[in-house]
Enzyme design. Structure first.
Site, PDB file in Angstrom:
ATOM      1  N   ARG A  30       0.831  -1.211   0.000  1.00 21.92           N
ATOM      2  CA  ARG A  30       0.000   0.000   0.000  1.00 21.92           C
ATOM      3  C   ARG A  30       0.864   1.259   0.000  1.00 21.92           C
ATOM      4  O   ARG A  30       0.526   2.258  -0.662  1.00 21.92           O
ATOM      5  CB  ARG A  30      -0.935  -0.008   1.216  1.00 21.92           C
ATOM      6  CG  ARG A  30      -1.941   1.145   1.250  1.00 21.92           C
ATOM      7  CD  ARG A  30      -3.051   0.871   2.245  1.00 21.92           C
ATOM      8  NE  ARG A  30      -3.994   1.965   2.294  1.00 21.92           N
ATOM      9  CZ  ARG A  30      -4.068   2.859   3.300  1.00 21.92           C
ATOM     10  NH1 ARG A  30      -3.241   2.753   4.328  1.00 21.92           N
ATOM     11  NH2 ARG A  30      -4.950   3.829   3.275  1.00 21.92           N
TER      12      ARG A  30
ATOM     13  N   HIS B 226       0.586   4.352  -2.739  1.00 23.88           N
ATOM     14  CA  HIS B 226       0.380   5.745  -2.345  1.00 23.88           C
ATOM     15  C   HIS B 226       1.567   6.620  -2.744  1.00 23.88           C
ATOM     16  O   HIS B 226       1.398   7.821  -2.958  1.00 23.88           O
ATOM     17  CB  HIS B 226       0.116   5.833  -0.841  1.00 23.88           C
ATOM     18  CG  HIS B 226      -1.271   5.423  -0.455  1.00 23.88           C
ATOM     19  ND1 HIS B 226      -2.076   6.179   0.361  1.00 23.88           N
ATOM     20  CD2 HIS B 226      -2.012   4.346  -0.807  1.00 23.88           C
ATOM     21  CE1 HIS B 226      -3.248   5.579   0.513  1.00 23.88           C
ATOM     22  NE2 HIS B 226      -3.227   4.458  -0.193  1.00 23.88           N
TER      23      HIS B 226
ATOM     24  N   ASN C 153      -3.454   9.318   3.878  1.00 21.27           N
ATOM     25  CA  ASN C 153      -2.302   8.672   4.508  1.00 21.27           C
ATOM     26  C   ASN C 153      -2.265   8.766   6.025  1.00 21.27           C
ATOM     27  O   ASN C 153      -1.720   7.882   6.686  1.00 21.27           O
ATOM     28  CB  ASN C 153      -1.005   9.298   3.968  1.00 21.27           C
ATOM     29  CG  ASN C 153      -0.869   9.181   2.470  1.00 21.27           C
ATOM     30  OD1 ASN C 153      -1.436   8.289   1.852  1.00 21.27           O
ATOM     31  ND2 ASN C 153      -0.109  10.093   1.869  1.00 21.27           N
TER      32      ASN C 153
ATOM     33  N   HIS D  54      -6.182  -6.094  -2.666  1.00 23.56           N
ATOM     34  CA  HIS D  54      -7.012  -6.161  -1.470  1.00 23.56           C
ATOM     35  C   HIS D  54      -7.309  -7.597  -1.066  1.00 23.56           C
ATOM     36  O   HIS D  54      -8.106  -7.826  -0.163  1.00 23.56           O
ATOM     37  CB  HIS D  54      -8.312  -5.376  -1.674  1.00 23.56           C
ATOM     38  CG  HIS D  54      -8.132  -3.899  -1.572  1.00 23.56           C
ATOM     39  ND1 HIS D  54      -9.184  -3.000  -1.662  1.00 23.56           N
ATOM     40  CD2 HIS D  54      -7.023  -3.143  -1.397  1.00 23.56           C
ATOM     41  CE1 HIS D  54      -8.718  -1.767  -1.552  1.00 23.56           C
ATOM     42  NE2 HIS D  54      -7.416  -1.826  -1.400  1.00 23.56           N
TER      43      HIS D  54
END
Length: 331
Positions: free
Chosen positions: A72, A76, A104, A204
């Protein structure tokens, strides 16, 4: 990935292998037009892949969820001005990073693992391997260690000397309540296709999400399995408060194994986030979800393609940026 066994046994700083290594490094970093390469560190830091993997493997053995957290982090980072390590920078009195942006803040994890990797890599190859490349390699290793597909990670990214809080805070990173058209648009902005978007959403299959991110779905949406919704409601009350940070697995079946159960859950209306279930809700991406649910090999192949495309998008190379000594601060 095959690794060179060692450099020359000669201890001399000016050994032939050292000269070759420095010459290659100069060639690769002396121009802004340098390209990413799978062999970027073959001469300058041949043990980098082995070193990164050892730290990631140890971290995941201690806490399987950390693999999803590292992956992740990479997403990001890449969605804000490319994969340049900017998400790793701490705020200071004179510098604002991206860590406190809405997408975040108190959510991203795994920074300590990247720090540990950087420390070990610096001990064997000081000033050579960027934090951006370390994050890219660690993301690949996280997927593989948790049972997912392997791919060759190209090296040569350099670290940004800036961060972009405004971009990170403006919705560039897809939110958990995103609708399908919004997801397609945001991935398109990163040079990623609809197929890339659906395949990458398959990340996911590992990790967790906070109650505050899925509360509206489990209480107010109709395209959700009732048994699944009630199970999640038991740990996520309908009003905000102390339970906001309670966690639920994004894939409740095999949460610590990278597989295609995420897509099977969507078909059964058991997607945890709104942005998950919209991928299978009578829209244009239903066929892809169905394909991935039936064939994990196709999912793995498309996921790898998407990861490579995302990781190679708008990198800093050549003389751009820097190679940070500490991933949290500028040199």
């Amino acid at each position: 990935m095959a690794l060179s066994s060692s450099n020359s046994s000669s201890p001399s700083y000016f050994s032939s292998s050292r000269i070759v290594a420095l010459f290659v490094l100069l060639l690769l970093t002396g121009t802004c037009s340098a390209k990413l390469s799978e062999n970027f560190y073959s001469q300058t830091c041949p043990e980098v892949f082995k070193t990164v993997k050892s730290v990631v493997k140890s971290a995941i053995a201690n806490e399987p969820r950390i693999g999803a957290s590292i992956l992740r982090l990479f997403f990001h980072d890449c969605f804000v001005d490319g994969c340049d390590g900017s998400v790793l920078l701490d705020d200071t009195s004179s510098f604002r990073g991206e860590k406190t942006a809405a997408a975040n803040n108190n959510s991203l994890r795994g920074f300590e693992v990247i720090d540990s990797i950087k420390t070990k890599v610096e001990s064997i190859c000081p000033g050579v391997v960027s934090c951006a490349d370390i994050l890219a390699i660690a993301s690949r290793d996280s997927v593989v260690i948790l049972g997912g597909p392997f791919w060759n990670v190209k090296g040569g990214r350099r670290d940004s000397r800036t961060a972009n809080f405004n971009a990170a805070n403006s919705g560039v990173i897809p939110a958990p309540n995103s609708n399908l058209s919004n997801l397609i648009s945001k991935f398109h902005d990163q040079g990623l296709s609809v197929k890339d978007m659906v395949a990458l959403s398959g990340s996911h299959t590992i990790g967790k999400s906070r109650c505050s991110s899925f509360r509206d779905r489990i209480y107010n949406e109709s395209n959700i399995d009732s048994t699944f919704a009630k199970a999640k409601q038991s740990k996520c009350p309908c009003t905000s408060g102390s339970a906001d940070n309670n966690l639920a697995f994004l894939d409740f079946q095999t949460p610590n194994h990278f597989d295609n159960n995420y897509f099977k859950n969507l078909i059964n209306q058991r997607g945890l986030l709104h942005s998950d279930q919209v991928l299978f809700n009578g829209g244009s991406t239903d066929s892809l979800v169905l394909t991935y649910s039936l064939n994990d090999k196709i999912f793995y192949s498309d996921f790898v393609i998407g990861m490579i495309k995302m990781g190679n998008n708008k990198p800093l190379t050549g003389s751009q940026g820097e190679i940070r000594k500490n991933c949290r601060v500028l040199n």
